[in-house]
Design a protein around this motif. Sequence first.
Motif, PDB file in Angstrom:
ATOM      1  N   TRP A 127       0.828  -1.208   0.000  1.00 54.63           N
ATOM      2  CA  TRP A 127       0.000   0.000   0.000  1.00 54.63           C
ATOM      3  C   TRP A 127       0.863   1.259   0.000  1.00 54.63           C
ATOM      4  CZ3 TRP A 127      -5.051  -0.798  -0.631  1.00 54.63           C
ATOM      5  CH2 TRP A 127      -5.631  -1.981  -0.165  1.00 54.63           C
ATOM      6  N   ALA A 236      -3.000  -7.428  -2.138  1.00 55.97           N
ATOM      7  CA  ALA A 236      -4.048  -6.985  -1.212  1.00 55.97           C
ATOM      8  C   ALA A 236      -5.269  -7.897  -1.295  1.00 55.97           C
ATOM      9  CB  ALA A 236      -4.437  -5.540  -1.520  1.00 55.97           C
ATOM     10  N   HIS A 241      -7.015  -8.139   2.282  1.00 55.52           N
ATOM     11  CA  HIS A 241      -7.056  -6.731   2.674  1.00 55.52           C
ATOM     12  C   HIS A 241      -8.088  -5.956   1.874  1.00 55.52           C
ATOM     13  CE1 HIS A 241      -2.586  -6.868   4.174  1.00 55.52           C
ATOM     14  NE2 HIS A 241      -3.381  -7.689   4.817  1.00 55.52           N
TER      15      HIS A 241
END
Length: 500
Positions: A127, A236, A241
């Motif tokens: 990220w 992700a 996530h």
Amino acid sequence: MTARNPQPPAGLVEAFRAFEQAQAAGDSSAVAALFAPGSTTLRGDANGLSVGYEAIARDTGAGAQRRLVQTHVQTIDEDHALVVAVTELAAGGRGQQTQLWARLDEGWRITAAHVSAPSPPLDGSIWRIVGDPLVPCTDPDGTLAGETVAVKDVFAVAGQRIGAGHPEWLQHAPVETQHAAVVRLLLDAGAEIRGIARTVELAYGLGGANPHHGTPPNPRAPHRLPGGSTSGPASAVSLGHASIGLGTDTAGSIRVPAAYQGLYGIRTTHGVVPTDGLLPLAPAYDAVGWLARSAFLLRAVGDVLLPDQASGAHETLVVVPALLDLATPDVAAAIRAWLPRLTREEHWPLDALDEWVTAFRTHQGAQAWETHGEWLAPRLDTLGAEVRGRFEEASRIGSDQAAEAARTAAAAGRSVRELVGDRILVLPSASSVAPPAGADPADLEAARQATLRITCLASLGGLPAVSIPLRTAEGLPTGVCLVAAQGRDRDLLDLATRLA
């Protein structure tokens, strides 16, 4: 050091101290040397399990700076002992390591180890920025309500900059005043933006590593590359996530991470999904795509982002052995075992494939330099070696060479579209399973070139392609790709859902 027995076996304390000193010095070779040789030695951490000394030596890097807080020894016998140590990390928090030691001819060695450490609040390899959410949806009752999106760092998100995987690009980028068209559509459908996820520098790579921010993890194949350039969104989604990874596919940047991480992914028909607010790489080939852990969610996103499309009706699947054989034997075998019973085998004229690949690479490179060359020319030394090499090569493409490559690529695209026709082509999503993260650069480049020979077909034809996850006989993730005529995106998504 405390012990369950009054005295630890002779030499164990010294071996343990040598291990900790090697850790403190960041000497990964000395750390690895204290593991037992052989194929049964184990080491596990948050990145996965390494089995065998060679894998441990390859996968184990220097540990984080830490201080021993408690150390306990449970003696099993004079030649075996269990050591459990609590550590306090210099960066904060506490970790724990459990080691099974054995006395061998060469001295005390670790035969099994498990290391735990506090999870970082934000994994910067995945990220760039994240929120809870970063951007809320605009319709909580939309069809994608409850879904979260990892946005590849090449799309505009209002109030944020586009970083493109490069710190200096981010530094000079303006703050975006409005969302990219696809970001807006997802928000209007009820999805929330979880965050902006990493990409290979300027989205020019298929492996997934980034020299500035690190390599996102591949939880489905630990210690292997995640695939790129949509690397952060793929990791992700794979980690849970986010449920949707929004990305782009120019030469395989959705299909490759989907294959490497066992995800569903789609590269859409070139130009069918709006690219407003997208930082381009090579506009003649850039296409919007997305990743998900299920075919059903992949299709649900398609219902939001794709225009209405008339069904192509035909679902005749064809496989071309010459294309399948471009993959490594394990990947080819997984696809052959998966093929539906009525799949038709065809032999296509592919004598010009090498010429097509060369034209694609040249035209893509020329477009990439035309798009970014003016900004990059005085900053090439800020790029990592891999991507810098591609842009340097692109900078040397003359106008005549670029024009000739464009003509050859256009003719190749017409040939590909004619060959596919109204059928569905089955081929590998990538030429191999994910290479080890620490593989030799020459081996990584060879894997990239082998994959481009496969992925360039859909890119040249501007065709939609859906990657479906498979596993090899060794249990590693790979992907089978379905390619159809332009505008048959929804047909592919429907077929993938039925096959799932």
